[in-house]
Motif scaffolding. Structure first.
Motif, PDB file in Angstrom:
ATOM      1  N   CYS A  62       0.861  -1.245  -0.050  1.00 29.83           N
ATOM      2  CA  CYS A  62       0.076   0.034  -0.028  1.00 29.83           C
ATOM      3  C   CYS A  62       0.848   1.381  -0.211  1.00 29.83           C
ATOM      4  CB  CYS A  62      -0.794  -0.099   1.159  1.00 29.83           C
ATOM      5  SG  CYS A  62      -1.935   1.303   1.228  1.00 29.83           S
ATOM      6  N   MET A  63       0.398   2.132  -0.968  1.00 29.40           N
ATOM      7  CA  MET A  63       1.197   3.472  -0.864  1.00 29.40           C
ATOM      8  C   MET A  63       0.392   4.631  -0.117  1.00 29.40           C
ATOM      9  SD  MET A  63       2.138   3.908  -4.795  1.00 29.40           S
ATOM     10  CE  MET A  63       2.552   2.432  -5.661  1.00 29.40           C
ATOM     11  N   GLY A  64      -0.881   3.976   0.214  1.00 31.62           N
ATOM     12  CA  GLY A  64      -1.501   4.846   1.306  1.00 31.62           C
ATOM     13  C   GLY A  64      -2.833   5.497   0.636  1.00 31.62           C
ATOM     14  N   PHE A  65      -2.478   6.131  -0.481  1.00 29.69           N
ATOM     15  CA  PHE A  65      -3.675   6.867  -1.141  1.00 29.69           C
ATOM     16  C   PHE A  65      -4.755   6.215  -1.653  1.00 29.69           C
ATOM     17  CE2 PHE A  65      -4.028  11.306  -3.378  1.00 29.69           C
ATOM     18  CZ  PHE A  65      -5.074  11.814  -2.847  1.00 29.69           C
ATOM     19  N   CYS A  66      -5.589   5.436  -1.007  1.00 28.58           N
ATOM     20  CA  CYS A  66      -6.224   4.197  -1.423  1.00 28.58           C
ATOM     21  C   CYS A  66      -7.537   4.725  -2.299  1.00 28.58           C
ATOM     22  CB  CYS A  66      -6.781   3.269  -0.313  1.00 28.58           C
ATOM     23  SG  CYS A  66      -5.483   2.695   0.755  1.00 28.58           S
ATOM     24  N   GLY A  67      -7.825   5.832  -1.846  1.00 28.02           N
ATOM     25  CA  GLY A  67      -9.237   6.258  -2.413  1.00 28.02           C
ATOM     26  C   GLY A  67      -8.960   6.831  -3.788  1.00 28.02           C
ATOM     27  N   ARG A  68      -7.615   6.955  -4.290  1.00 25.78           N
ATOM     28  CA  ARG A  68      -7.476   7.155  -5.807  1.00 25.78           C
ATOM     29  C   ARG A  68      -6.681   6.177  -6.687  1.00 25.78           C
ATOM     30  NH1 ARG A  68      -7.594  12.724  -6.469  1.00 25.78           N
ATOM     31  NH2 ARG A  68      -7.539  12.318  -8.804  1.00 25.78           N
ATOM     32  N   GLY A  69      -7.079   4.743  -6.106  1.00 25.18           N
ATOM     33  CA  GLY A  69      -5.941   3.865  -6.683  1.00 25.18           C
ATOM     34  C   GLY A  69      -6.748   3.511  -8.175  1.00 25.18           C
ATOM     35  N   PRO A  70      -5.980   2.661  -8.676  1.00 30.80           N
ATOM     36  CA  PRO A  70      -4.642   1.957  -8.461  1.00 30.80           C
ATOM     37  C   PRO A  70      -3.533   3.156  -8.692  1.00 30.80           C
ATOM     38  CG  PRO A  70      -5.713   0.707 -10.277  1.00 30.80           C
ATOM     39  CD  PRO A  70      -6.713   2.061  -9.868  1.00 30.80           C
ATOM     40  N   LEU A  71      -2.622   2.995  -7.706  1.00 37.32           N
ATOM     41  CA  LEU A  71      -1.594   3.987  -7.879  1.00 37.32           C
ATOM     42  C   LEU A  71      -0.221   3.136  -8.758  1.00 37.32           C
ATOM     43  CD1 LEU A  71      -1.863   5.242  -4.281  1.00 37.32           C
ATOM     44  CD2 LEU A  71      -2.451   6.424  -6.258  1.00 37.32           C
ATOM     45  N   VAL A  72       0.279   4.146  -9.226  1.00 35.11           N
ATOM     46  CA  VAL A  72       1.747   3.781  -9.861  1.00 35.11           C
ATOM     47  C   VAL A  72       2.784   5.018  -9.388  1.00 35.11           C
ATOM     48  CG1 VAL A  72       3.032   3.495 -11.897  1.00 35.11           C
ATOM     49  CG2 VAL A  72       0.787   2.337 -11.753  1.00 35.11           C
ATOM     50  N   GLN A  73       3.836   4.417  -8.743  1.00 40.61           N
ATOM     51  CA  GLN A  73       4.758   5.491  -8.507  1.00 40.61           C
ATOM     52  C   GLN A  73       6.156   5.181  -9.079  1.00 40.61           C
ATOM     53  OE1 GLN A  73       7.341   5.006  -5.950  1.00 40.61           O
ATOM     54  NE2 GLN A  73       8.016   7.275  -5.689  1.00 40.61           N
ATOM     55  N   ILE A  74       6.981   5.842  -9.592  1.00 36.10           N
ATOM     56  CA  ILE A  74       8.215   5.578 -10.530  1.00 36.10           C
ATOM     57  C   ILE A  74       9.210   6.467  -9.580  1.00 36.10           C
ATOM     58  CG2 ILE A  74       9.458   5.928 -12.604  1.00 36.10           C
ATOM     59  CD1 ILE A  74       6.768   5.876 -14.002  1.00 36.10           C
ATOM     60  N   ASP A  75      10.267   5.513  -9.298  1.00 31.50           N
ATOM     61  CA  ASP A  75      11.583   5.984  -8.638  1.00 31.50           C
ATOM     62  C   ASP A  75      12.591   5.917  -9.676  1.00 31.50           C
ATOM     63  OD1 ASP A  75      10.882   6.863  -6.129  1.00 31.50           O
ATOM     64  OD2 ASP A  75      11.199   4.936  -5.136  1.00 31.50           O
ATOM     65  N   PRO A  76      13.720   6.662  -9.598  1.00 34.79           N
ATOM     66  CA  PRO A  76      14.149   7.897  -8.842  1.00 34.79           C
ATOM     67  C   PRO A  76      13.024   9.296  -9.150  1.00 34.79           C
ATOM     68  CG  PRO A  76      15.580   7.679 -10.232  1.00 34.79           C
ATOM     69  CD  PRO A  76      14.836   6.792 -10.750  1.00 34.79           C
ATOM     70  N   GLN A  77      12.344   9.044 -10.290  1.00 37.86           N
ATOM     71  CA  GLN A  77      11.609  10.480 -10.476  1.00 37.86           C
ATOM     72  C   GLN A  77      10.647  10.969  -9.281  1.00 37.86           C
ATOM     73  OE1 GLN A  77      12.317   8.024 -12.394  1.00 37.86           O
ATOM     74  NE2 GLN A  77      12.476   8.731 -14.469  1.00 37.86           N
ATOM     75  N   ASP A  78      10.200   9.874  -8.838  1.00 39.22           N
ATOM     76  CA  ASP A  78       9.145  10.359  -7.610  1.00 39.22           C
ATOM     77  C   ASP A  78       8.032  10.776  -8.414  1.00 39.22           C
ATOM     78  OD1 ASP A  78       8.002  10.015  -5.199  1.00 39.22           O
ATOM     79  OD2 ASP A  78       8.769  12.007  -4.629  1.00 39.22           O
ATOM     80  N   ASP A  79       7.527  10.322  -9.488  1.00 39.18           N
ATOM     81  CA  ASP A  79       6.329  10.628 -10.023  1.00 39.18           C
ATOM     82  C   ASP A  79       5.150   9.709  -9.729  1.00 39.18           C
ATOM     83  OD1 ASP A  79       7.454  12.451 -11.688  1.00 39.18           O
ATOM     84  OD2 ASP A  79       7.704  11.150 -13.337  1.00 39.18           O
ATOM     85  N   LEU A  80       4.164  10.370  -9.604  1.00 42.03           N
ATOM     86  CA  LEU A  80       2.829   9.579  -8.838  1.00 42.03           C
ATOM     87  C   LEU A  80       1.811   9.532  -9.982  1.00 42.03           C
ATOM     88  CD1 LEU A  80       1.858   7.787  -6.559  1.00 42.03           C
ATOM     89  CD2 LEU A  80       0.688  10.056  -5.785  1.00 42.03           C
ATOM     90  N   TYR A  81       1.278   8.444 -10.365  1.00 38.33           N
ATOM     91  CA  TYR A  81       0.006   8.425 -11.244  1.00 38.33           C
ATOM     92  C   TYR A  81      -1.173   7.908 -10.343  1.00 38.33           C
ATOM     93  CZ  TYR A  81       3.226   9.411 -14.862  1.00 38.33           C
ATOM     94  OH  TYR A  81       4.325  10.122 -15.689  1.00 38.33           O
ATOM     95  N   GLU A  82      -2.276   8.509 -10.540  1.00 41.78           N
ATOM     96  CA  GLU A  82      -3.291   8.068  -9.616  1.00 41.78           C
ATOM     97  C   GLU A  82      -4.625   7.681 -10.847  1.00 41.78           C
ATOM     98  OE1 GLU A  82      -3.149  11.879  -6.898  1.00 41.78           O
ATOM     99  OE2 GLU A  82      -4.550  11.764  -7.857  1.00 41.78           O
ATOM    100  N   GLU A  83      -5.521   6.807 -10.234  1.00 41.57           N
ATOM    101  CA  GLU A  83      -6.264   6.071 -10.766  1.00 41.57           C
ATOM    102  C   GLU A  83      -6.028   5.407 -12.510  1.00 41.57           C
ATOM    103  OE1 GLU A  83      -9.704   9.048 -10.764  1.00 41.57           O
ATOM    104  OE2 GLU A  83     -10.059   8.428  -8.620  1.00 41.57           O
ATOM    105  N   VAL A  84      -4.873   4.716 -12.326  1.00 43.80           N
ATOM    106  CA  VAL A  84      -4.467   4.409 -13.723  1.00 43.80           C
ATOM    107  C   VAL A  84      -5.139   3.205 -14.218  1.00 43.80           C
ATOM    108  CG1 VAL A  84      -2.419   3.372 -14.765  1.00 43.80           C
ATOM    109  CG2 VAL A  84      -2.244   4.735 -12.680  1.00 43.80           C
ATOM    110  N   THR A  85      -5.996   3.272 -15.497  1.00 38.50           N
ATOM    111  CA  THR A  85      -6.539   2.121 -15.943  1.00 38.50           C
ATOM    112  C   THR A  85      -5.598   1.357 -16.778  1.00 38.50           C
ATOM    113  OG1 THR A  85      -7.021   3.479 -18.177  1.00 38.50           O
ATOM    114  CG2 THR A  85      -8.660   3.748 -16.345  1.00 38.50           C
ATOM    115  N   PRO A  86      -5.811  -0.025 -16.909  1.00 39.98           N
ATOM    116  CA  PRO A  86      -5.183  -0.933 -17.818  1.00 39.98           C
ATOM    117  C   PRO A  86      -4.978  -0.346 -19.197  1.00 39.98           C
ATOM    118  CG  PRO A  86      -6.798  -2.298 -16.625  1.00 39.98           C
ATOM    119  CD  PRO A  86      -7.120  -0.531 -16.635  1.00 39.98           C
ATOM    120  N   GLU A  87      -5.680   0.374 -19.680  1.00 39.61           N
ATOM    121  CA  GLU A  87      -5.489   0.908 -20.967  1.00 39.61           C
ATOM    122  C   GLU A  87      -4.486   1.922 -20.895  1.00 39.61           C
ATOM    123  OE1 GLU A  87      -8.947   0.845 -19.685  1.00 39.61           O
ATOM    124  OE2 GLU A  87      -8.853  -0.900 -20.430  1.00 39.61           O
TER     125      GLU A  87
END
Lengths: 544, 178
Positions: A62-87
């Protein structure tokens, strides 16, 4: 396994890792929003883009922000994407190659993330919960090595005592004192139990920790075992958490294979095996004596204390019971030292606390904050307040806690301040309510819960909760009089003072706290007694 | 009450009563035997064994409880007492489909109760019951720990977040229409 070998495993894992890590949350919340498909597509996209030697996709907790999942986070850039769809998932990988991502980019610097301080959740969202090597690469199991080879059991207990850590299950009993009591008990057979029976509705901290970082808890338990002289531990997990159970089973197997659990841990004389016990849906089993009954295969009926489990617990042996989150704090205290831990938080509540921030709030999810932060900072700054409306109350502590009115949002979050205003820290559920929630209905909701979950052993709890529920229902049906309200209050106090265990003693709390702060709502529901309405005859009035 | 009937049943049906039943029951009993054996027939493994039995048979029928009591050398009253104490054990057959509505605080505040009301109206049963045709079981969960995606509903084992009454009804109607 010795330290060199452990460091070799860590080094090999680090060498294997790719420079760019795409973390995809695979916890229960994000999973139900299709995170598994998102992860599959991310992996496929890495291959399609020929990035396999630079980028790896890791399924994390868990990254914590469950209300806006699925979450994808990229290191080392520290980019966060919310509500990612498979498409849209492949576009995130394409963005690494110069394309543009279609998914919503989150703000990783938002107070929701920036105000957190992570100790329990230090690896959550970074570590792969299904691979022990991933945990070892982050320094895992080094604290266990340190206690086994550099510290005497009594020093470990001393360190925990000095840290000021208090039980995170809700009661807030000093952890070090509990350890010291069990350590001093005579006898060869002692047990360590990890209480993962997280029954409070509206709370999911323990599930998240077990799903995201199971080894952190196992290492904490092993350290406790060494400190108190126990060679056997049990983790009691709710059956409602299948993913947590699966990951724990896997983690235990892997740790055994590396010689980090089982016989002769780290080639030392210390043995420690861990078994999982699965609950079967009974809230009362979160109470320590009931939990012990359940591990022994019986009905989860609490037994009177003393004797406390520390003296006479599982199978009649001295037993240490701590909550999941308590154990998750241990490795950090050993690694960084008790003074470091004691420097965080307030005078009587040290360290951090994980809260499940849910209900009518913009940003919901899991947060870990230092003790002493105010409710306002959590709800308004981190949580972003109520969408279209204002906070009416914040409920903490689940069915054992209380409702805190908006006027008291400046209360600091620590064990004593929350208790002083009629609520409690509890295990960490924090449900925000707005004007659409009726406080009497919430009191009835919790009483229905306690009525259903009482084990039936002692009378005040068994019949008291039924009567309290009936009175609250009568109120909501607009049939109750002022006399009923008085009866409600008196009965609350009686159930609180005379019940056997914590469930009954705290069951009236939601009613008492809403009566204290929202009495007007109760009063508004009252009706005049029939004989004052003039609708009944004088004879009826006499019988009343 | 049921405990006593089960007890009398145990007298006419010896432990070997599994000798005749169909192959299917036989295989399921075998699964139960394996679980008991793995736990060395210890009484403290009762809850594990009941979990295994419910997985295999779908629910805990009297015969199965008797079988477990004999296997673990426990009084039937103890086995029955434990099976009825815990909410997750069911002594009645469950429907072909299951619909669990989370009624935890976060889900409740966000309208889980309304979803439940709509389902009860549609199916004509209360929470905890199964439709008379044995098609759908409707249950209320205390909390699924999926509060971030409240209100949550579990349809045949799949957790669905942020549900509205209408969405769930559409799914359930699909089951009803076969």
């Amino acid at each position: 396994m010795n330290l060199t070998e452990l460091l070799d495993v860590a080094a090999a894992e680090k060498a294997r890792q790719r420079p760019i890590k795409v973390h995809c949350c695979t916890s229960t919340g994000c999973r139900s929003a299709n995170a598994t498909a998102v992860m599959g597509n991310l992996q496929q996209a890495v291959e399609n883009e020929n990035l396999s030697d630079q980028v790896e996709v890791i399924g994390v907790g868990c990254m914590g922000f469950c209300g806006r999942g699925p979450l994808v986070q990229i290191d080392p850039q520290d980019d966060l994407y919310e509500e990612v769809t498979p498409e849209d998932a492949p576009s995130i990988i394409e963005a690494l190659n110069g394309g543009s991502a279609k998914s919503i980019k989150g703000d990783a610097q938002h107070p929701f993330f920036a105000r957190q301080m992570k100790i329990v959740r230090q690896h959550s969202g970074k570590v792969d919960p299904e691979r022990i090597e991933s945990y070892i690469a982050l320094g895992g199991y080094q604290s266990l090595f340190k206690v086994l080879y550099e510290m005497e059991p009594v020093d470990v207990v001393g360190e925990i005592q000095q840290s000021g850590l208090r039980g995170r299950g809700g009661g807030g009993y000093p952890t070090g004192l509990k350890w010291a009591t069990v350590a001093k008990m005579p006898g060869n057979q002692k047990y360590v139990i990890c209480n993962g029976d997280e029954g409070d509705p509206g709370a999911f901290m323990d599930r998240s920790v077990l799903e995201s970082d199971p080894h952190l808890v196992l290492e904490g338990m092993a350290i406790a075992g060494y400190a108190i002289g126990a060679n056997h531990g049990y983790i009691y997990v709710r059956a409602e958490y299948p993913l947590a159970i699966k990951r724990l089973q896997k983690a235990i197997q892997q740790a055994k294979k590396y010689g980090l659990l089982g016989s002769q841990v780290f080639d030392s004389p210390f043995d420690f095996k861990v078994d999982i016990r699965i609950g079967a849906g009974a809230f009362v089993c979160g109470e320590e004596t009931a939990l012990i009954q359940s591990i022994e295969g019986g009905r989860g009926n609490p037994v009177p204390r003393p004797p406390y489990p520390a003296e006479k617990g599982l199978y009649g042996c001295p037993t240490l019971i701590n909550n999941v989150e308590t154990f998750a704090n241990i490795t950090s205290i050993i690694r960084e030292g008790a003074d470091w831990y004691a420097s965080i938080g307030t005078e009587n509540s040290k360290g951090t606390k994980v809260f499940a921030l849910t209900g009518k709030i913009r940003n919901n999810g899991l947060i870990e904050v230092p003790m002493g932060i105010t409710l306002r900072e959590i709800v308004e700054d981190m949580g972003g307040g109520v969408p279209d409306g204002e906070v009416k109350a914040v409920q903490t502590g689940g069915p054992s806690g209380g409702c805190i009115p908006a006027s008291m949002l400046d209360t600091p979050v620590d064990y004593d301040s929350l208790r002083a205003i009629g609520s409690m820290m509890g295990s960490g559920g924090m449900v925000v309510m707005d004007h659409t929630t009726s406080m009497v209905e919430i009191a009835q909701f919790y009483m229905e819960f306690c009525r259903g979950e009482t084990c039936g052993k002692c009378v005040p709890c068994r019949t008291g909760t039924v009567q309290l529920y009936a009175l609250l229902t009568k109120l909501l049906k607009r049939q109750a009089t002022a006399a009923d309200l008085e009866k409600l209050e008196a009965l609350c106090l009686m159930v609180r003072d005379t019940s056997l265990c914590g469930l009954g003693q705290s069951a009236p709390n939601p009613v008492l706290s809403t009566l204290k702060y929202f009495r007007q709502e109760y009063d508004d529901l009252l009706v005049q007694p029939a004989y004052l309405n003039g609708t009944s005859s004088a004879a009826e009035a006499v019988t009343l | 009450m049921v405990a006593t009937t089960a007890k009398s049943a145990s007298k006419d049906q010896a432990p070997e009563r599994a000798s005749k039943p169909s192959k299917d029951v036989d295989r399921r009993l075998k699964r139960l035997d394996i679980t008991m054996k793995r736990n060395q027939y210890k009484g403290d493994a009762l809850i594990e064994v009941l979990h295994a039995a419910q997985d295999a048979f779908g629910y805990l029928e009297e015969d199965v409880l008797v079988y477990i009591a004999q296997g673990l050398k426990l009084p039937l009253s103890r086995v029955y007492g434990v099976a009825t104490f815990y909410h997750l054990f069911s002594l009645k057959p469950t429907g072909a489909h299951s619909c669990v509505v989370c009624m935890g605080t976060a889900c409740y505040v966000k309208g889980g109760g309304k979803v439940m009301d709509a389902l009860q109206d549609e199916l004509g049963i209360e929470a905890g019951e199964t439709t008379p045709d044995g098609n759908v079981s409707l249950m209320a969960a205390r909390c699924l720990g999926a509060c971030g995606i409240a209100p949550a509903v579990v349809l045949d084992g799949t957790v669905m977040g942020k549900q509205e009454a209408q969405q769930v009804l559409t799914e359930v109607k699909r089951w009803e229409n076969g």
